[in-house]
Design an enzyme around this catalytic site. Structure first.
Site, PDB file in Angstrom:
ATOM      1  N   HIS A  42     -40.527 -57.524 -20.237  1.00 12.16           N
ATOM      2  CA  HIS A  42     -41.671 -57.415 -21.143  1.00 12.16           C
ATOM      3  C   HIS A  42     -42.855 -56.465 -20.317  1.00 12.16           C
ATOM      4  O   HIS A  42     -44.013 -56.579 -20.935  1.00 12.16           O
ATOM      5  CB  HIS A  42     -42.367 -58.755 -21.541  1.00 12.16           C
ATOM      6  N   CYS A  99     -50.821 -39.475 -25.694  1.00 14.76           N
ATOM      7  CA  CYS A  99     -50.070 -38.557 -24.850  1.00 14.76           C
ATOM      8  C   CYS A  99     -48.884 -39.045 -23.659  1.00 14.76           C
ATOM      9  O   CYS A  99     -48.226 -38.252 -23.337  1.00 14.76           O
ATOM     10  CB  CYS A  99     -51.108 -37.541 -24.103  1.00 14.76           C
ATOM     11  N   CYS A 129     -58.339 -41.869 -22.392  1.00 13.40           N
ATOM     12  CA  CYS A 129     -57.462 -41.607 -21.437  1.00 13.40           C
ATOM     13  C   CYS A 129     -57.896 -40.386 -20.678  1.00 13.40           C
ATOM     14  O   CYS A 129     -58.597 -39.447 -20.905  1.00 13.40           O
ATOM     15  CB  CYS A 129     -56.233 -41.153 -22.296  1.00 13.40           C
ATOM     16  N   GLY A 174     -38.119 -72.139 -16.274  1.00 14.16           N
ATOM     17  CA  GLY A 174     -39.346 -72.039 -17.192  1.00 14.16           C
ATOM     18  C   GLY A 174     -39.771 -71.388 -18.084  1.00 14.16           C
ATOM     19  O   GLY A 174     -40.777 -70.823 -18.410  1.00 14.16           O
ATOM     20  N   SER A 175     -38.597 -71.243 -18.796  1.00 13.25           N
ATOM     21  CA  SER A 175     -38.789 -70.833 -20.261  1.00 13.25           C
ATOM     22  C   SER A 175     -38.281 -71.372 -21.544  1.00 13.25           C
ATOM     23  O   SER A 175     -37.001 -72.198 -21.267  1.00 13.25           O
ATOM     24  CB  SER A 175     -38.025 -69.467 -20.347  1.00 13.25           C
ATOM     25  N   SER A 176     -39.044 -71.373 -22.582  1.00 10.29           N
ATOM     26  CA  SER A 176     -38.400 -72.104 -23.835  1.00 10.29           C
ATOM     27  C   SER A 176     -37.237 -71.322 -24.484  1.00 10.29           C
ATOM     28  O   SER A 176     -36.728 -71.725 -25.563  1.00 10.29           O
ATOM     29  CB  SER A 176     -39.593 -72.571 -24.740  1.00 10.29           C
ATOM     30  N   ASN A 182     -36.380 -76.512 -17.061  1.00  8.88           N
ATOM     31  CA  ASN A 182     -37.681 -76.387 -17.741  1.00  8.88           C
ATOM     32  C   ASN A 182     -38.176 -77.664 -17.712  1.00  8.88           C
ATOM     33  O   ASN A 182     -37.760 -78.837 -17.853  1.00  8.88           O
ATOM     34  CB  ASN A 182     -37.318 -75.760 -19.100  1.00  8.88           C
ATOM     35  N   GLY A 221     -39.940 -78.670 -20.758  1.00 11.38           N
ATOM     36  CA  GLY A 221     -39.704 -79.131 -21.959  1.00 11.38           C
ATOM     37  C   GLY A 221     -38.455 -78.589 -22.842  1.00 11.38           C
ATOM     38  O   GLY A 221     -37.667 -78.079 -21.991  1.00 11.38           O
ATOM     39  N   VAL A 231     -40.828 -77.349 -12.587  1.00 14.59           N
ATOM     40  CA  VAL A 231     -40.105 -76.102 -12.170  1.00 14.59           C
ATOM     41  C   VAL A 231     -40.096 -76.101 -10.545  1.00 14.59           C
ATOM     42  O   VAL A 231     -38.974 -75.992  -9.950  1.00 14.59           O
ATOM     43  CB  VAL A 231     -40.585 -75.012 -12.650  1.00 14.59           C
TER      44      VAL A 231
END
Length: 328
Positions: free
Chosen positions: A157, A168, A220, A261-263, A287, A289, A305
């Protein structure tokens, strides 16, 4: 305006609205328990043996960075309980929303930039150094894996360290932009009483309207536009094609997947688990949860974790010694 032009504009507006609604559904997705977690000892042993065979692709999420003071989204104290992230459509097409983001991010950046890698980041870097992992695909935008010693990291991400112009395409280092914002807003941060526990995973904080109003944005360096965007993938925005290709190359090199560590609530991350399952590869999940992929995992370790990763360093090292046998 011709009828055809008007129709095209209406179609574009509809597409934007549909993408925004889809992003809101993704943000609001609730991940509940779908299966009983495995016995911790069984899950731990299974993941250790998976790592001992090597070629494991690591997929990480916000749960890896919570010990660095950066909250997750969907945990018990997750930021979604108090804050909804801005969608890409809001950021791109609403100048007021974009101004509000930069005011809040200008304040929150100080906390994000000052965060340090924790034991989980260092343990995962050690997995790679020992040859157990092919690399890391992270959904986090904090840059802590690289700073923690990992050499093969794909930021699914993006990364908050860079800022791009939507007009630009000019790219600027975030620290350089921050210096310009600081010069345009002398004493701004000092006038705000900030609770560091309220900094969100995307780096912004909630501010009173009066503070947002008094914030001054800069333009910018190349074209002067104030349509600047951090180099991160917002909800409602697609992952760049080049990044997808980079991840696909890592998947091809890997024989299994370990989610840490990710749902897996967001499809861009969940897709890696689906890819692994379709390819007949083993999948492990660590994880605190429930996750969206629990029912599809071979090994499901519901635990904190960082301690789990440190334990695995010992476990897998011990397995290697036993497999080598005496005198080898």
């Amino acid at each position: 305006m011709t009828k055809r032009t008007s129709s095209a504009a209406s179609g574009e507006r509809l597409a934007i609205e549909n993408a925004h609604r889809a992003a809101l559904r993704s943000i609001a997705r609730v991940v509940d328990d779908s299966v009983e977690p495995q016995d911790p000892g069984t899950a731990r042993d299974g993941i250790a043996r998976m790592l001992s065979r090597g070629s494991v692709l690591l997929l990480t999420g916000a749960g890896v960075s919570t010990d660095s003071g950066i909250p997750d989204y969907r945990g018990p104290n997750g930021s979604l309980k108090r804050h909804r992230p801005m969608t890409f459509q809001e950021f791109k097409y609403d100048a007021g929303a974009r101004h509000r983001y930069w005011a809040r991010s200008f304040v929150g950046w100080r906390h994000m930039a000052g965060s340090e890698p924790n034991a989980a980041h260092h343990a995962l870097a050690e997995f790679e150094r020992r040859g157990w992992a092919t690399g890391i695909v992270t959904q986090n935008v904090d840059g802590l894996h690289a700073r923690g010693g990992s050499s093969t990291v794909v930021a699914l991400h993006g990364d908050l360290d860079r800022v791009g112009c939507l007009v630009c395409g000019f790219v600027e280092d975030r620290d350089a932009l921050d210096a310009r914002l600081d010069a345009a807003n002398p004493g701004y941060v000092e006038r705000i009483e900030l609770d560091l526990s309220l900094v969100n995973p995307d780096g912004d904080v909630t501010l009173e309207a009066r503070h947002v109003d008094e914030f001054r944005m800069v333009g910018c360096l190349n074209c002067g536009s104030e349509e600047l965007k951090p180099d991160v993938v917002y909800f409602g925005e697609g992952v760049p094609a080049a990044r997808k290709e980079e991840i696909a190359r890592l998947e091809d090199k890997s024989s299994s997947l370990l989610v840490v560590g990710s749902s897996l609530a967001v499809m861009s991350g969940y897709k890696l688990l689906l890819d692994a399952v379709r390819a007949g590869k083993q999948v492990g999940i660590i994880n605190g949860g429930p996750t969206r992929g629990d029912a599809k995992a071979d090994w499901l370790w519901r635990t904190r974790v960082a301690p789990a990763l440190e334990q695995l360093l010992e476990d897998v090292g011990g397995l290697a010694l036993r497999d080598r046998g005496p005198g080898n």
